[in-house]
Design an enzyme around this catalytic site. Structure first.
Site, PDB file in Angstrom:
ATOM      1  CG  MET A   1      -1.212   1.573   1.212  1.00  0.00           C
ATOM      2  SD  MET A   1      -2.483   1.591   3.236  1.00  0.00           S
ATOM      3  CE  MET A   1      -2.133   0.780   4.022  1.00  0.00           C
ATOM      4  N   PRO A   2       1.260   2.035  -1.156  1.00  0.00           N
ATOM      5  CG  PRO A   2       1.201   2.388  -3.394  1.00  0.00           C
ATOM      6  CD  PRO A   2       0.507   1.794  -2.697  1.00  0.00           C
ATOM      7  CG  LEU A   3       1.711   6.793   4.280  1.00  0.00           C
ATOM      8  CD1 LEU A   3      -0.182   6.907   3.665  1.00  0.00           C
ATOM      9  CD2 LEU A   3       1.757   6.346   5.488  1.00  0.00           C
ATOM     10  NE  ARG A  40      -5.035   3.601   2.814  1.00  0.00           N
ATOM     11  CZ  ARG A  40      -6.044   3.065   1.816  1.00  0.00           C
ATOM     12  NH1 ARG A  40      -6.148   2.991   0.183  1.00  0.00           N
ATOM     13  NH2 ARG A  40      -6.344   1.865   2.729  1.00  0.00           N
TER      14      ARG A  40
END
Length: 67
Positions: A1-3, A40
């Site tokens: 999940m890239p943040l 995100r």
């Protein structure tokens, strides 16, 4: 999940911040081929009185420059 977190000083219109979030989201999606639902983006706004560079707050610098 890239943040992705973006920190900047306060003072931009909500529409500008929304456009920033959109463009960052699209850059992550296209460059990493990431699932759009997993991306995100957090935008943090900091008052100019709480951001300093060279031992001077940005608000102090603004005052010196007549802003």
């Amino acid at each position: 999940m890239p943040l992705v977190e973006v920190t900047l000083t306060e003072g931009r219109r909500p529409e500008q911040l929304r456009e920033l979030m959109h463009r960052v989201h699209e850059a992550v999606r296209s460059s990493l081929d990431a699932n759009p639902q997993s991306i995100r983006v957090i935008v943090r706004e900091v008052p100019r009185e709480l951001w300093s560079a060279g031992d001077q707050t940005l608000a102090e610098r603004d005052a010196q420059e007549g802003r």
